[in-house]
Design an enzyme around this catalytic site. Structure first.
Site, PDB file in Angstrom:
ATOM      1  N   LYS A  72       0.941  -1.132   0.105  1.00  0.00           N
ATOM      2  CA  LYS A  72      -0.051   0.078   0.115  1.00  0.00           C
ATOM      3  C   LYS A  72       0.800   1.152  -0.042  1.00  0.00           C
ATOM      4  O   LYS A  72       1.813   1.231   0.723  1.00  0.00           O
ATOM      5  CB  LYS A  72      -0.965   0.060   1.160  1.00  0.00           C
ATOM      6  N   SER A 147      -9.874   1.879   3.199  1.00  0.00           N
ATOM      7  CA  SER A 147      -8.928   2.608   2.426  1.00  0.00           C
ATOM      8  C   SER A 147      -7.849   1.923   1.342  1.00  0.00           C
ATOM      9  O   SER A 147      -7.413   2.340   0.470  1.00  0.00           O
ATOM     10  CB  SER A 147      -8.189   3.679   3.154  1.00  0.00           C
ATOM     11  N   SER A 171      -9.916  -0.451   7.343  1.00  0.00           N
ATOM     12  CA  SER A 171      -9.330  -0.271   6.004  1.00  0.00           C
ATOM     13  C   SER A 171      -8.711  -1.443   5.419  1.00  0.00           C
ATOM     14  O   SER A 171      -8.123  -1.586   4.329  1.00  0.00           O
ATOM     15  CB  SER A 171      -8.203   0.810   5.970  1.00  0.00           C
TER      16      SER A 171
HETATM   17  N1  GLN Z   1     -13.124   4.339   6.182  1.00  0.00           N
HETATM   18  C1  GLN Z   1     -12.461   4.705   7.584  1.00  0.00           C
HETATM   19  C2  GLN Z   1     -12.152   6.074   7.300  1.00  0.00           C
HETATM   20  O1  GLN Z   1     -12.174   6.776   6.239  1.00  0.00           O
HETATM   21  C3  GLN Z   1     -11.441   3.885   8.001  1.00  0.00           C
HETATM   22  C4  GLN Z   1     -10.164   4.215   7.278  1.00  0.00           C
HETATM   23  C5  GLN Z   1      -8.957   3.449   7.696  1.00  0.00           C
HETATM   24  O2  GLN Z   1      -8.892   2.400   8.367  1.00  0.00           O
HETATM   25  N2  GLN Z   1      -7.710   3.921   7.174  1.00  0.00           N
HETATM   26  O3  GLN Z   1     -11.442   6.820   8.295  1.00  0.00           O
END
Ligand code: GLN
Length: 482
Positions: A72, A147, A171
């Site tokens: 990532k 994400s 995420s």
């Molecule tokens: N979807 C969540 C957010 O937007 C989690 C994102 C993540 O785990 N990095 O904060």
């Protein structure tokens, strides 16, 4: 057989028996990526030249010897770009390796490609990437989740044997669920975050995406461990996380949190997860209903704590030491304002503004301090539940992958995508998502994930429980047609 379709464990066996070489495996991926990534859009960049040199001298006796791994784009690999899918880091080259990269390399793995994500890991669909869209390999008109959308999509599409992602509020698990692969968020402190671009430091964890549970356990065995460069990493002996994989689960107690089986969940998701619960029963587990009474506050608490921490972590991108600098500025203030306004996307700005607000004097007590108190209550909910059960089972996501563009103009709806994953991070416990079936949507199959949550530091038990289910069902073998 096409090498790219192998699991990590199967590839390792072939490399060790001499059936194929690390160069063969890398070339198979290269071809697969050339063939399908123009459609999927998971990769931001690849470095096959360096990877090939590493593959040529791979030591396949090492734990991940000769296995290419995709990363990532929030994890620093020395000499490579690390954009966090943000314009503000478009000219950044990582000057050092994240600890997880050093660990992968020491285990013989070959980190070779960079994966798309929501900008600074903020989002649930990868649509917040400032660079490109990533599609769900099961239906290219749909989102892969986020994400870590790139990390999930490339594993599901057989464009990687395994990848790394980060999980602040879901995420890793949510995109794994939506793409049909295994995503694991370890206990907070299990894996060093040195070299991970920080989003919310009390919540962030790095973890693996894989095709199977056993592969996931192998990856975590390499990634875990104390790192003096991350003060939150825990001082614990090295563990073989595969050690319980294959043991039967008779007599284990698995809790169904009643707050996670509620109205509003997609009926096909609800049915698949309930079927998984019955499967556990038939494997000899005892299913117990438990309650996590503060669940309803998790999303609100998360969006206070995560944004507060993000506003502090992202303060460093001011165009001076970090971040692309705006040109022809009038003075220092103009430099800050223009660099940040031009560099950050809309969602990131929204979070910085929210986070700054909840930390500001006059609002700190009402929001931030209160959120911390509720966080303690959420944590206690889990401790109490784990007095009665060995693990918890629930949906990973309330729905299957939605259409690209469907939610982009409604941040609240997007925030609710993580309703079942967020509390795990607030409590710091480990969580894993694995495939548990398919929904039929517009005549196409879309993956559904089931989430297992474990006691702090009991990842090995979680892998045992997940593996027992996986091996008794066909879901992990399904692949999208691309
Ligand atoms: N979807 C969540 C957010 O937007 C989690 C994102 C993540 O785990 N990095 O904060």
């Amino acid at each position: 057989m096409d090498l790219h379709t192998l699991t990590l464990t199967a590839l390792q066996a072939r490399l060790r028996s001499g059936d194929c070489s690390a160069v063969d495996a890398l070339e198979a991926l290269e071809q697969r990526i050339a063939h399908v990534d123009p459609k999927v859009g998971g990769y931001l960049s690849r470095n096959f030249q360096t990877a090939r040199a590493e593959a040529e001298r791979a030591d396949v006796s090492l734990p991940l010897g000769g296995i290419p791994i995709a990363i990532k784009d929030v994890i620093n690999v020395q000499g490579e770009p690390c954009t966090a899918a943000s314009k503000i880091l478009s000219n950044y080259t990582a000057p050092y390796n994240a600890t997880v990269i050093n660990k992968l390399r020491a285990a013989g793995a070959i980190p070779f490609g960079r994966l798309n994500l929501d900008e600074f890991a903020m989002g649930s669909s990868t649509e917040n990437s400032a660079i490109q869209r990533t599609a769900n390999p099961w239906d290219l008109t749909r989102i892969p989740g986020g994400s870590s959308g790139g990390s999930a999509a490339v594993v599901a599409a057989d464009e990687a044997f395994a990848s790394l992602g980060s999980d602040t509020g879901g995420s890793i698990r949510q995109p794994a669920s939506l793409c049909g692969c295994v995503g694991m968020k370890p206990t907070y402190g299990r894996v060093s975050r040195f070299g991970l671009i920080a989003f919310a430091s009390s919540l962030d964890q790095i973890g693996p995406f894989t095709k199977t549970v056993e592969d996931s356990a192998r990856m975590l065995s390499v990634l875990a461990g104390r790192d003096p460069q991350d003060s939150t990493s825990l001082e614990l002996p090295a563990e073989d996380f595969t050690r319980l994989v294959g043991r039967d689960i008779k007599g284990l107690k698995i809790g169904m949190p009643k707050e996670y089986f509620i109205e509003g969940i997609d009926p096909q998701v609800d049915a698949a997860v309930r079927a998984a619960v019955r499967q556990y029963e038939s494997l000899g587990a005892e299913i117990v209903e438990v309650s996590l009474p503060h669940t309803e506050y998790a999303v609100a608490v998360y969006y206070i704590i995560a944004t507060a921490e993000a506003s502090a972590n992202l303060a460093r991108y001011d165009g001076v030491r970090y971040g692309r600098r705006a040109e022809e500025v009038r003075n220092l203030q103009d430099l800050y304002i223009r660099s940040r306004s031009e560099g950050f996307g809309e969602e990131v700005k929204r979070r910085i503004i929210l986070g700054t607000y909840v930390l500001s004097s006059g609002y700190y007590d009402a929001y931030y301090l209160r959120a911390q108190k509720v966080r303690t209550l959420i944590r206690q909910d889990f401790s109490r539940a784990f007095e009665k059960v060995d693990a918890l089972i629930c949906p990973t996501s309330p729905e299957t992958a939605f259409k690209i563009g469907d939610r982009s103009d409604d941040p609240m709806k997007m925030y609710l995508a993580d309703i079942f994953t967020i509390a795990t991070n607030l409590a710091g416990i480990p969580g894993l998502s694995l495939p548990c079936g398919f929904a039929q949507v517009d005549g196409r199959p879309l993956p559904i994930g089931v989430q297992l949550l474990g006691k702090p530091l009991e990842e090995a038990n979680l892998f045992q429980i997940a593996h027992a289910y996986e091996q008794s069902t066909p879901w992990h073998k399904a692949r999208p047609t691309l």
